[in-house]
Design an enzyme around this catalytic site. Structure first.
Site, PDB file in Angstrom:
ATOM      1  N   ASN A 261       0.837  -1.342   0.044  1.00 17.80           N
ATOM      2  CA  ASN A 261       0.226   0.122  -0.020  1.00 17.80           C
ATOM      3  C   ASN A 261       0.813   1.162   0.048  1.00 17.80           C
ATOM      4  OD1 ASN A 261      -1.927   2.086   0.588  1.00 17.80           O
ATOM      5  ND2 ASN A 261      -2.970   0.917   1.934  1.00 17.80           N
ATOM      6  N   PHE A 262       0.964   1.728  -1.151  1.00 17.51           N
ATOM      7  CA  PHE A 262       1.892   2.996  -1.507  1.00 17.51           C
ATOM      8  C   PHE A 262       0.761   4.190  -1.364  1.00 17.51           C
ATOM      9  CE2 PHE A 262       5.436   0.561  -3.558  1.00 17.51           C
ATOM     10  CZ  PHE A 262       6.131   0.261  -2.293  1.00 17.51           C
ATOM     11  N   SER A 263      -0.594   4.189  -1.239  1.00 18.98           N
ATOM     12  CA  SER A 263      -1.340   5.083  -1.639  1.00 18.98           C
ATOM     13  C   SER A 263      -2.476   5.779  -0.883  1.00 18.98           C
ATOM     14  CB  SER A 263      -1.950   4.449  -3.281  1.00 18.98           C
ATOM     15  OG  SER A 263      -2.302   3.175  -2.880  1.00 18.98           O
ATOM     16  N   CYS A 264      -2.445   5.284   0.426  1.00 18.34           N
ATOM     17  CA  CYS A 264      -3.500   5.574   1.140  1.00 18.34           C
ATOM     18  C   CYS A 264      -3.222   7.081   1.476  1.00 18.34           C
ATOM     19  CB  CYS A 264      -3.585   4.810   2.497  1.00 18.34           C
ATOM     20  SG  CYS A 264      -4.971   5.565   3.484  1.00 18.34           S
TER      21      CYS A 264
ATOM     22  N   CYS B 132     -22.388  16.703 -32.634  1.00 17.48           N
ATOM     23  CA  CYS B 132     -21.834  16.578 -31.156  1.00 17.48           C
ATOM     24  C   CYS B 132     -22.611  15.440 -30.571  1.00 17.48           C
ATOM     25  CB  CYS B 132     -21.665  17.674 -30.471  1.00 17.48           C
ATOM     26  SG  CYS B 132     -23.179  18.429 -29.866  1.00 17.48           S
TER      27      CYS B 132
ATOM     28  N   CYS C 168     -27.715  15.961 -27.857  1.00 15.30           N
ATOM     29  CA  CYS C 168     -29.088  15.985 -27.890  1.00 15.30           C
ATOM     30  C   CYS C 168     -29.382  14.280 -27.232  1.00 15.30           C
ATOM     31  CB  CYS C 168     -29.697  16.070 -29.142  1.00 15.30           C
ATOM     32  SG  CYS C 168     -28.795  15.398 -30.477  1.00 15.30           S
TER      33      CYS C 168
ATOM     34  N   CYS D 200     -40.192   9.410 -28.703  1.00 18.84           N
ATOM     35  CA  CYS D 200     -40.069  10.805 -28.422  1.00 18.84           C
ATOM     36  C   CYS D 200     -41.226  10.967 -27.631  1.00 18.84           C
ATOM     37  CB  CYS D 200     -39.980  11.850 -29.483  1.00 18.84           C
ATOM     38  SG  CYS D 200     -40.000  13.568 -28.842  1.00 18.84           S
TER      39      CYS D 200
END
Lengths: 423, 410
Positions: A136-139, A383, A386, A346
């Protein structure tokens, strides 16, 4: 009744299925892990075991959730540190779990504050019967800066501690990465150079999830104060997938095995991590909200997916999507695709019109009388916002056109998503 | 048994449930709900406020438009108005707009919000006859603009049909009290136990006040000739009034026959059941396909186990409370013997000594003013539907016209 073999070998150890508890509150003691095994988890990463000299003293309360409308957990904040039980208790639990569940995989997560700690802990959990180790290098919520994500963002320390562990165990081990860094490949490479066999990613993201508007303090409130701590749950999945993809396509890491973590709740989430190269999966927040039982549908759903894909070995799905994630400058920009509106589906809410006007290119026009939208192709840029906002999935990608002045190509052969509908 | 009568039948939303319901709303571009409320309510706006966590803003939207917002939230047949055109119906079922409004007004009440601002007095005086929905709304709208308003009410308490008609399980008097308190706090004076035309002459009011609004409502139950002077027969409005007055502490016989199929009839039959009457038979002139009562009230009645027989018209009543009915279409007859017969066959107004003429239950004049006088009219005796929400609409309309007439601010 679908029946597929979900077993997969990760870092040389065969798992009955890839689903594991991650090192967290969900795998805090023998009873919890035993229950998880019984409910069908392929493995557990027992909650991180720390050195004897590091005393755990937790706050109360220690969690909070980000919500949206009626959705109770979009993201989750956790302030709990590593296992609060004594080293002896934890080792005893590991021994008992391995003895009673020999066919399911037991992973010991460890965390030290110096080389000696790491060596000692690796040796102890190896002796206790763990099948593999996670470093665990990341808590991000440790009360010591010599531990947790401060280590994971320092490649030299990652390498040094991996080397220390390598010296004291023959078991395969992985380094668990912090996402609180620009490029995860750097500490991941350092960890592999130090002797790690694999990578686990991601741990939680440093966060302030909510602020109490009256008391003017972050949540949860601990006697009037709060702290930055780890954010997890569905909301972090995109961040996790991005880091994993970057590692799996890095020349120095592409063959390194990865255990994927970050917002996995459903078989679909799981499949996404697998398609981006994970051979193993870890879950916490989904379990905290819904319980160990979620593994049933993750397993069964994954089997159905394998069936649909015509795959007999889970292994065959690993990493299939990586080649299709390419730099933005290499994407095909020669065409656009217009929305296709299904007037039968719709319901006439006009949300597409609102979003197109206020968030896109004012192309969706409104027939007031019939309460139906129509797309003005002169304005539409394709895009498909909608389609994303449509509540009934009435808008999907439709006609494809080449942009003016582009070299002709067979538009019908282009691979497009069939739907943008969000359930 | 009267507890059941006193408890609100419909359970209100919790904060989480109301958010779930608000999340079902599609937040339409043109929001059909907001263009179909007779009282001008804008559900699209208050639901959006709720969805974006602005419940106070939602309360402002409701209250500024409708001074009786908490009442309408409970009694309005929303299926006919705001919910009728709901786009969500295209997916499953309309948004529960009434219940959402109730959540919002309950929230407003819990926080003791004071939303409506009252302007400085403008020196003009208006009298309102009747304190039902139309009278209360007109009074509040005028008071808001600085008019000095006095309501004359013949009963001992204000509220008209809201207080004396709609049963407690649908509209608790506690809610009526709170809504009226709001209006009184705006400066409206309510004179109780005073029947205009008897205790005070309308001519006096016309002199003393710059304008007089008649909003007496349909307070009288209709009688059918065959039931006249029958001791077993009571009119629905009178029976409902007794129930509400006594908070449900009334004796109900074993076997009651109700004649009528409107919302008032549904109120009667459901009240009877909630008060413990084992056998309630409702014989209705209309057939189910043309039923007048709102679906919700009909469902409530059926859920309570009321026997509803449709399509029959009463033709004779014999001694001992035996009523004979004939089917309107097919050759069929029906005889019902009951301990009590309640007639819910419509209501009419009482405008005695008020100097106005009626035609088909409405004042014989166009618009809202008796021509060439300072007398205006609103509510059931005005033109339009005879519902609470139309009362509110009519009250707003008459207030607007009175302001125009008196040259005050709009």
């Amino acid at each position: 009744m679908v029946k597929k073999d979900l077993s997969i070998t990760f870092m040389g150890v065969k798992f009955p299925n890839p689903f594991c508890l991650s090192s967290s509150p969900v795998g805090n003691c023998y009873d919890m892990c035993a229950k998880a095994y019984r409910e069908g988890w392929g493995g557990v990463v027992f909650k991180t075991i720390g050195p004897k000299h590091y005393l755990i003293d937790e706050v109360s309360p220690r969690f909070d959730a980000l919500t949206k409308e009626a959705e109770p957990f979009v993201g989750f904040k956790n302030m709990e540190q590593i296992a609060e039980h004594s080293l002896e208790e934890n080792l005893a639990d590991l021994r008992r779990l391995k003895k009673e569940f020999p066919n399911q995989v037991l992973i010991a997560s460890i965390m030290g504050s110096n080389e000696e700690d790491w060596e000692v802990l690796a040796k102890l959990v190896t002796e206790a019967g763990a099948d593999m180790i996670e470093l665990n290098f990341s808590c991000p919520q440790m009360t010591s800066h010599a531990m947790g994500s401060d280590v994971g963002s320092n490649p030299e320390l990652c390498k040094k501690y991996c080397a220390a562990v390598r010296r004291s165990t023959k078991l395969p081990f992985m380094a668990k990465m912090t996402p609180n860094i620009t490029d995860m490949c750097v500490p991941a490479i350092a960890s592999i150079e130090g002797g790690a066999d694999g990578i686990a990613a991601i741990n939680t993201i440093k966060s302030i999830i909510n602020v109490d508007l009256d008391k003017k303090v972050g949540l949860p409130i601990i006697n009037g104060k709060s702290s930055i701590s780890g954010y997890s749950g569905k909301a972090v999945k995109p961040v996790a997938l991005r880091f994993i993809q970057q590692m799996k396509t890095h020349p120095q890491l592409k063959d390194v095995e990865i255990s994927g973590i970050g917002g996995i709740e459903t078989w679909e989430d799981a499949a996404e991590f697998i398609l981006l190269g994970c051979k193993n999966l870890q879950v916490t927040t989904g379990i905290m909200q819904y319980g160990y039982r979620i593994v049933e549908d993750m397993k069964n759903g994954l089997m159905h997916y394998m069936d649909e894909q015509g795959v007999d070995k889970l292994e065959d799905l690993v990493g299939l999507a990586n080649k299709n994630i390419i730099p933005a400058e290499e994407l095909d920009r020669d065409y656009k695709v217009y929305p296709e509106i299904n007037n039968d589906k719709c319901v006439g809410c006009g949300r597409c019109v609102i979003s197109c006007y206020d968030g896109a290119h004012q192309a969706m026009e409104w027939d007031k009388e019939n309460r139906r939208p129509t797309c003005n192709k002169d304005k539409c840029v394709g895009c498909l916002l909608c389609g994303l906002v449509c509540p009934v999935g009435a808008i999907k990608p439709g006609e494809r056109v080449l942009k003016p002045g582009r070299k002709a190509k067979n538009l019908s052969k282009m691979v497009l998503q069939e739907s943008v509908e969000k359930l | 048994m009267s507890e059941k009568y006193r408890e609100e039948y419909e359970v209100g939303f919790s904060p989480r449930l109301v958010m779930e319901e608000a999340s079902r709303c599609l937040l339409c571009l043109d929001a059909p709900c907001s263009s179909s409320c007779p009282a001008g309510t804008d559900p699209a706006k208050f639901i959006r406020s709720l969805r974006f966590k602005n419940v106070k803003g939602a309360a402002e939207t409701v209250r500024i438009n409708n001074i009786l917002g908490a009442i309408c939230a409970r009694v309005c047949p929303t299926e006919r108005y705001c919910q009728a055109g709901c786009s969500r119906s295209g997916i499953d079922k309309p948004i529960e707009i009434g219940l959402i409004q109730r959540y919002i007004t309950d929230f407003e009440d819990a926080l003791k919000m004071d939303i409506v601002e009252v302007k400085e007095p403008n020196g003009k005086k208006v009298a309102v006859i009747g304190s039902g929905p139309a009278g209360l709304t007109a009074a509040a709208k005028l008071a808001e603009d600085g008019y000095q308003v006095t309501i004359y009410e013949k009963e001992a308490k204000a509220g008209g049909y809201l207080r004396y008609g709609i049963p407690e399980y649908r509209l608790p008097n506690q809610i009526v009290d709170k809504e009226i308190k709001r209006i009184v706090e705006m400066g409206v004076d309510i004179v109780l136990n005073t029947k205009v035309g008897e205790d005070i002459k309308i001519e006096e009011l016309r002199k003393e006040y710059d304008a007089v609004i008649i909003a007496v409502g349909y307070s009288e139950g209709k009688m059918l000739p065959m039931f006249e002077n029958n001791r077993k027969v009571i009119k629905a409005v009178d029976w409902l009034k007794k129930c509400k007055d006594k908070k449900g502490n009334v004796k109900v016989p074993e076997n009651v026959l109700v004649v009528g199929g409107g919302d008032v009839a549904m109120d009667v039959v459901t009240s009877l059941k909630l008060l413990g009457c084992p056998h309630v038979t409702d014989v209705v002139y209309e057939q189910f396909s043309e039923f007048k009562a709102s679906k919700k009230e009909l469902e409530n009645a059926q859920e309570q186990g009321v026997t509803i027989i449709d399509g029959y018209v009463p033709v004779a009543v014999a001694r001992g409370g035996i009523v004979k009915f004939k089917h309107r279409v097919i050759p069929a007859e029906l005889k019902v013997k009951a301990d009590l017969i309640i007639l819910a066959v419509g209501q009419s107004p009482n405008v005695e000594n008020l100097g106005v003429e009626l035609e088909k239950g409405e004042i014989n004049a166009k618009g809202v003013r008796v021509p060439d006088t300072n007398v205006f009219f609103a509510g059931d005796i005005g033109h339009g539907e005879k519902t609470v929400v139309w009362g509110v609409r009519s009250g707003k309309e008459v207030a607007f016209e009175v302001k125009r007439f008196l040259g005050g601010k709009k």
